[in-house]
Design a protein around this motif. Structure first.
Motif, PDB file in Angstrom:
ATOM      1  N   ALA A   1       0.849  -1.199   0.000  1.00 27.42           N
ATOM      2  CA  ALA A   1       0.000   0.000   0.000  1.00 27.42           C
ATOM      3  C   ALA A   1       0.882   1.246   0.000  1.00 27.42           C
ATOM      4  CB  ALA A   1      -0.932   0.011   1.208  1.00 27.42           C
ATOM      5  N   ALA A   2       2.039   1.140   0.638  1.00 26.99           N
ATOM      6  CA  ALA A   2       2.981   2.268   0.689  1.00 26.99           C
ATOM      7  C   ALA A   2       3.789   2.384  -0.609  1.00 26.99           C
ATOM      8  CB  ALA A   2       3.918   2.111   1.884  1.00 26.99           C
TER       9      ALA A   2
ATOM     10  N   PRO B   1      -4.808  13.814  -0.964  1.00 24.43           N
ATOM     11  CA  PRO B   1      -4.605  12.542  -0.260  1.00 24.43           C
ATOM     12  C   PRO B   1      -5.115  11.328  -1.037  1.00 24.43           C
ATOM     13  CG  PRO B   1      -5.489  14.192   1.229  1.00 24.43           C
ATOM     14  CD  PRO B   1      -5.534  14.794  -0.140  1.00 24.43           C
ATOM     15  N   ASN B   2      -4.411  10.237  -0.896  1.00 22.79           N
ATOM     16  CA  ASN B   2      -4.847   8.950  -1.449  1.00 22.79           C
ATOM     17  C   ASN B   2      -5.476   8.127  -0.349  1.00 22.79           C
ATOM     18  OD1 ASN B   2      -3.885   9.374  -4.033  1.00 22.79           O
ATOM     19  ND2 ASN B   2      -1.904   8.394  -3.653  1.00 22.79           N
ATOM     20  N   PHE B   3      -6.433   7.311  -0.706  1.00 23.79           N
ATOM     21  CA  PHE B   3      -6.846   6.296   0.251  1.00 23.79           C
ATOM     22  C   PHE B   3      -7.027   4.967  -0.440  1.00 23.79           C
ATOM     23  CE2 PHE B   3     -11.319   6.517  -0.863  1.00 23.79           C
ATOM     24  CZ  PHE B   3     -11.505   7.839  -1.228  1.00 23.79           C
ATOM     25  N   ILE B   4      -6.761   3.912   0.320  1.00 23.76           N
ATOM     26  CA  ILE B   4      -6.835   2.560  -0.209  1.00 23.76           C
ATOM     27  C   ILE B   4      -7.921   1.816   0.540  1.00 23.76           C
ATOM     28  CG2 ILE B   4      -5.586   0.348  -0.264  1.00 23.76           C
ATOM     29  CD1 ILE B   4      -3.094   2.004  -0.965  1.00 23.76           C
TER      30      ILE B   4
ATOM     31  N   ALA C   1      -0.382   5.110  -4.289  1.00 23.83           N
ATOM     32  CA  ALA C   1       0.144   4.611  -3.009  1.00 23.83           C
ATOM     33  C   ALA C   1      -0.116   5.587  -1.868  1.00 23.83           C
ATOM     34  CB  ALA C   1       1.638   4.345  -3.138  1.00 23.83           C
ATOM     35  N   VAL C   2      -0.208   5.058  -0.655  1.00 23.99           N
ATOM     36  CA  VAL C   2      -0.289   5.917   0.530  1.00 23.99           C
ATOM     37  C   VAL C   2       1.133   6.077   1.078  1.00 23.99           C
ATOM     38  CG1 VAL C   2      -2.705   5.527   1.161  1.00 23.99           C
ATOM     39  CG2 VAL C   2      -1.005   3.931   1.961  1.00 23.99           C
ATOM     40  N   ASN C   3       1.780   7.164   0.645  1.00 25.89           N
ATOM     41  CA  ASN C   3       3.155   7.402   1.087  1.00 25.89           C
ATOM     42  C   ASN C   3       3.366   8.859   1.484  1.00 25.89           C
ATOM     43  OD1 ASN C   3       2.954   8.455  -1.448  1.00 25.89           O
ATOM     44  ND2 ASN C   3       4.455   7.112  -2.397  1.00 25.89           N
ATOM     45  N   GLY C   4       2.270   9.520   1.781  1.00 27.22           N
ATOM     46  CA  GLY C   4       2.344  10.923   2.177  1.00 27.22           C
ATOM     47  C   GLY C   4       1.830  11.817   1.068  1.00 27.22           C
ATOM     48  N   ALA C   5       0.862  12.688   1.402  1.00 26.91           N
ATOM     49  CA  ALA C   5       0.205  13.514   0.378  1.00 26.91           C
ATOM     50  C   ALA C   5       1.005  14.779   0.119  1.00 26.91           C
ATOM     51  CB  ALA C   5      -1.216  13.842   0.819  1.00 26.91           C
ATOM     52  N   ARG C   6       2.188  14.584  -0.429  1.00 28.24           N
ATOM     53  CA  ARG C   6       3.051  15.713  -0.772  1.00 28.24           C
ATOM     54  C   ARG C   6       2.778  16.093  -2.232  1.00 28.24           C
ATOM     55  NH1 ARG C   6       8.006  16.823   1.982  1.00 28.24           N
ATOM     56  NH2 ARG C   6       7.781  14.828   3.007  1.00 28.24           N
TER      57      ARG C   6
ATOM     58  N   ARG D   1       0.163  16.569  -3.791  1.00 26.78           N
ATOM     59  CA  ARG D   1      -1.015  15.942  -4.387  1.00 26.78           C
ATOM     60  C   ARG D   1      -2.101  15.878  -3.324  1.00 26.78           C
ATOM     61  NH1 ARG D   1      -1.240  11.198  -1.797  1.00 26.78           N
ATOM     62  NH2 ARG D   1       0.581   9.866  -1.587  1.00 26.78           N
TER      63      ARG D   1
ATOM     64  N   LYS E   1       5.784  -0.019  -2.006  1.00 26.69           N
ATOM     65  CA  LYS E   1       7.030  -0.792  -2.045  1.00 26.69           C
ATOM     66  C   LYS E   1       6.718  -2.270  -2.346  1.00 26.69           C
ATOM     67  CE  LYS E   1       9.653   2.683  -0.707  1.00 26.69           C
ATOM     68  NZ  LYS E   1      10.843   3.170  -1.375  1.00 26.69           N
TER      69      LYS E   1
END
Ligand SMILES: Cc1ncc(C[n+]2csc(CCOP(=O)(O)OP(=O)(O)O)c2C)c(N)n1
Lengths: 250, 355
Positions: B69-70, B205-208, B196-201, B203, B72
């Motif tokens: 999800a992150a 926010p993402n959610f899974i 991916a959920v890796n920090g909403a920088r 952009r 990787k």
């Protein structure tokens, strides 16, 4: 720690699905305020549980993922280990954290994962319709303890802070209560301590929030606050158990 | 330079994962896949990657969920009983459209069974396993070399389709040592993971999620998944074809069973019997068309498995009653014998030609 009373940036501007008097919405707001105060919104990743707060990703204005019921801290572990500079927290109900996910809860704490666990203890299963939770009080009437929780056959309620406090690795363990304005301020302070610890790389923190659920605690919203502050707090002492890695005696 | 080494199958998977750029491995001990967990414990830290011995198979698959999800790469491995525990997590990966590689070094079942090699988890692997209308891609190696190569392929497929991929093997291939050439290419190219959920920088926010409560939403997700599965069926089917052009007797077997079937095939050919083999390499998607085509002029098909006959159903579906299908198998950790298979081949070869 200065807070201005406005809508936090880390909270989306939508109506929640929570029932009147529910503690989840309050806790979401407090987390969002702490995220804003620490300026970590763009690197925060939440892990939402299966439970009433399953839709938390609609309310939080940062990245959030779902997790299977109870596996919330494992998902958080899987994120944090590969993205160690992100701020990762799990948000869990008492069924999620202290019943189906007990093993994950204990082992995540025991490894001392550098994450924050927010434990919403409302003494019932909200989402599935008010069944007995591992934290339901003795004598508490629920859908699956219609005559009240009988410790002889159902066991007494589990105190998670105390249980986790037997482990070596946790950095901060604290129980707080949403039982009125003063309680809410203390919840925010505890969350701030926990998230700050993670930002500083100190390790695992666990914040248990005693929380009202008027519908399934079978009380009016006002009485639910009293139930949390008096009856729940009588069994689950509201205090700091672990501070900066050191056990705090009552 | 390609390097030739001697390795057991479990280690070959581990080294394959490392060379495929696996960022994190999560495992829990169970025989006969323990070598793999130990290999990762030693070698992942050397590459500054993550290794965790999880508290259970359930925790392990959900750590995989978090890592993928992150954005990787992650893998977990286990054997039959532990794979049963992972099924909820695999269903969640499929529902949330996340990649992730799962290795099942099968052992005898049901229940605690034994620690002998088996192929009795075919249904679980290819027909769903967990709840809901989903498929994982299933790869079935039959040598230590393929254990290695297909692991690298698994990571590529998982990300190409944002779908879980299982390597379905067994205790014999896991423990067996063979020489192999290690992969020296680059890890499969990672498509951009804007989900991916890796920090909403820079952009929103993402959610899974795999939860869809609004009327019609979940059906729409399922339709989307089925379209993806159709693309996988169209583009990703793999099989080995051996001497099927003129075959009277078509053998169908995968993994360890295919190795034994190949032995029987060689002896049969020496005895003048025109036998051939289709070895499915992807078990899902399944090479239905290849089997139907290879069986066109055959007198009969012999399916060989270390189970009560699970892949047998897919083979029957492939030929749809046009060719008689026979079965030779052992259960509970038993391995079919070349001599028994040969006897069955001879019987089928004596069948009067149809048409
Ligand atoms: C494997 C699995 N078992 C059971 C459920 C059903 N279920 C959904 S939420 C829940 C418990 C919710 O209670 P809690 O964790 O206390 O959170 P709350 O809803 O009170 O906030 C259960 C049992 C499920 N989704 N998955």
């Amino acid at each position: 720690m200065d807070f201005t009373y406005k809508k936090p940036e880390a909270l989306t501007d939508v109506r929640t699905h929570y029932c009147p008097g529910c503690g989840h919405g309050i806790a979401h707001t407090l987390i969002a305020e702490v995220v804003d105060a620490l300026k970590i919104r763009k690197r925060t990743i939440g892990v939402a549980p299966v439970g009433c707060s399953v839709l938390a990703y609609f309310y939080m204005n940062f990245d959030v993922t779902e997790a299977a019921h109870g596996r919330t801290p494992s998902v958080a572990t899987g994120i944090k280990r590969v993205l160690p500079d992100r701020i990762v927290f799990s948000y869990q109900g008492d069924g999620d954290l202290a019943a189906i996910g007990t093993a994950e809860t204990i082992h995540t704490a025991n490894r001392g994962e550098n994450i924050t666990v927010v434990f919403m203890n409302n003494a019932v299963y909200g989402m599935t319709g008010g069944q007995m939770a591992p934290t339901s009080l003795i004598g508490q009437k629920t859908a699956t303890s219609p005559n009240g929780r009988d410790p002889e056959t159902m066991g007494p309620p589990i105190r998670m802070c105390e249980l986790l406090n037997t482990l070596d690795r946790p950095y901060h363990i604290e129980r707080v209560a949403i039982d009125g304005p003063d309680g809410v301020r203390k919840v925010r302070k505890a969350l701030f301590t926990a998230f700050k610890a993670q930002v500083e790389g100190k390790g695992y923190s666990f914040i248990e929030v005693l929380s009202p659920c008027p519908v399934y605690q079978r009380l009016s919203p006002v009485d639910a606050l009293r139930f949390v502050g008096k009856e729940m707090a009588a069994y689950f002492p509201v205090r700091v158990f672990r501070k900066e890695g050191t056990i705090i005696n009552a | 330079m390609a390097k030739r080494v001697l390795m057991n199958g479990n280690d070959a998977i581990g080294e394959g994962a490392i060379r495929a750029g696996c960022d994190a491995y999560y495992g829990y001990p169970i025989t006969p896949q323990n070598e793999l967990t130990a290999y990762m414990a030693t070698h992942m830290p050397e590459h500054r990657r993550i290794f965790i011995q999880a508290e259970s198979e359930i925790a392990a698959i959900n750590m995989v969920f978090g890592t993928v999800a992150a954005g990787k790469r992650a893998m977990t491995s286990s054997s039959s009983p532990g794979i049963s525990l992972k099924q909820e997590g695999i269903s969640f990966l499929a529902g949330a459209e996340l990649p992730g590689v799962i290795v099942n070094v099968q052992r005898g079942g049901p229940g605690l069974g034994n620690i002998a090699p088996s192929q009795a988890d075919y249904f679980q692997a290819t027909k769903g396993g967990g709840h809901g209308d989903y498929h994982q891609i299933v790869l079935a190696p039959n040598s230590v070399q393929e254990m290695h190569d297909l692991t690298i392929k698994a990571f590529g497929l998982a990300e190409k389709y944002r779908n879980p991929v299982m390597i379905l093997t067994d205790g014999r291939l896991g423990q067996m040592m063979e020489p192999l050439t290690l992969y020296t290419g680059r890890p499969p190219v990672m498509p951009p993971k804007d989900w991916a959920v890796n920090g909403a920088r820079n952009r929103s926010p993402n959610f899974i999620r795999s939860l869809y409560l609004v009327e019609g939403e979940l059906e729409a997700l399922n339709i989307k998944l089925q379209k993806k599965y159709a693309r996988i069926r169209k583009d990703e089917i793999l099989w080995e074809d051996r001497l099927t052009r003129d075959c009277d007797v078509l053998l169908v077997a995968y993994g360890t069973s295919a190795r034994i079937a190949k032995g029987a095939l060689t002896v049969a050919r020496e005895a003048g019997i025109r036998a051939g083999l289709i070895r499915p390499i992807t078990l899902w998607p399944f090479p239905h068309t290849a089997i139907a085509k290879a069986a066109e002029r055959a007198k009969g098909i012999l399916v060989v498995e270390m189970s009560s006959g699970q892949m047998l159903e897919d083979v029957k579906m492939s030929v749809n009653g046009q060719v008689p299908v026979f079965f030779e198998g052992r259960m509970g950790g038993g391995v079919p014998l070349t001599s028994t298979i040969l006897k069955r081949i001879k019987t089928i070869a004596r069948i009067k030609k149809r048409r």
